[in-house]
Scaffold this active site. Structure first.
Site, PDB file in Angstrom:
ATOM      1  N   GLY A 180      15.573 -74.631  56.235  1.00  0.00           N
ATOM      2  CA  GLY A 180      14.509 -73.689  56.573  1.00  0.00           C
ATOM      3  C   GLY A 180      13.260 -74.351  57.115  1.00  0.00           C
ATOM      4  O   GLY A 180      12.709 -75.221  56.475  1.00  0.00           O
ATOM      5  N   SER A 181      12.790 -73.968  58.285  1.00  0.00           N
ATOM      6  CA  SER A 181      11.707 -74.711  58.909  1.00  0.00           C
ATOM      7  C   SER A 181      11.210 -73.997  60.161  1.00  0.00           C
ATOM      8  O   SER A 181      11.421 -72.811  60.335  1.00  0.00           O
ATOM      9  CB  SER A 181      12.201 -76.119  59.244  1.00  0.00           C
ATOM     10  OG  SER A 181      13.480 -76.036  59.854  1.00  0.00           O
TER      11      SER A 181
END
Length: 217
Positions: A180-181
């Site tokens: 997640g980013s």
């Protein structure tokens, strides 16, 4: 297509091997139903580290998406890494997106800069300046394009495989962010966006923006 690597990203091999081994051992020693939660985790980990090949659009003026995800910002901003005002387009990646990062344009890498930082939710605007991040500045003919890998709330590892002096091709894999980013692109102010806030985009195959035709592509 630019795809000189396995369909399951090499960054995920230790995680995939570990959880699959645990699942097998749980099945052998405790039975299928006790092992089922581990198999479900295995499926999640395998899908997270998938890294499919993508077709590269042929338009020489196109700026390609550097990551899979959702557009969360299209705005004028200051590019700290190339020291200029720029058009910023941000792609937020959740845990169900492909997390391989790919070059938005062809060009030479001028600089790669890593900045330690915090781990706010990458969907927030302040993540661009306060989170752990890695900036890659690319010279694309007469233009500068900056791609910034930003860690998120869960992401704790930003990986970059390019260095100053390297020549990148559009769609070439240059990095990976785990769990997640966000990826911010800083483009020249005359670049025309081809996406809107909330749009879903796919690395390499989606055209994020286009350069004007009055300069060399």
């Amino acid at each position: 297509m630019h795809y000189p690597h396995p369909i399951l990203a090499r960054e995920g091999w230790p995680f995939i091997g570990g959880i699959v081994l645990i699942s097998i051992l749980a099945w052998l020693f405790a039975g299928f139903w006790w092992s089922l939660p581990f198999w479900l985790v295995s499926i999640f980990v395998i899908q997270f580290f998938r890294d499919p090949p993508r077709a590269v659009p042929q338009d020489p003026l196109a700026v390609l998406a550097p990551a899979d995800g959702r557009i969360v910002a299209i705005e004028r901003a200051h590019d700290l890494y190339a020291k200029r005002d720029a058009l910023k387009i941000s792609v937020f990646m959740n845990v169900f997106n492909v997390h391989s990062n790919r070059a938005p344009v062809t060009g030479m890498v001028l600089a790669v800069s890593y900045f330690p930082g915090k781990f706010f939710n990458a969907d927030l605007d302040k993540a661009s300046l306060e989170n752990e991040r890695n900036a890659v500045v690319i010279q694309h003919n007469a233009r500068i394009v900056t791609a910034v890998q930003v860690a998120g709330l869960i992401a704790r590892r930003v990986l970059c495989y390019t260095k100053p002096g390297d020549q990148l091709q559009r769609g070439q894999r240059f990095g990976f962010i785990r769990f997640g980013s966000r990826v911010d692109l800083y483009l020249p102010l005359d670049t025309v966006p081809r996406v809107s806030i909330g749009d879903k985009v796919y690395a390499t195959s989606t055209v994020l923006a286009a350069f004007p035709a009055d300069m060399p592509a």
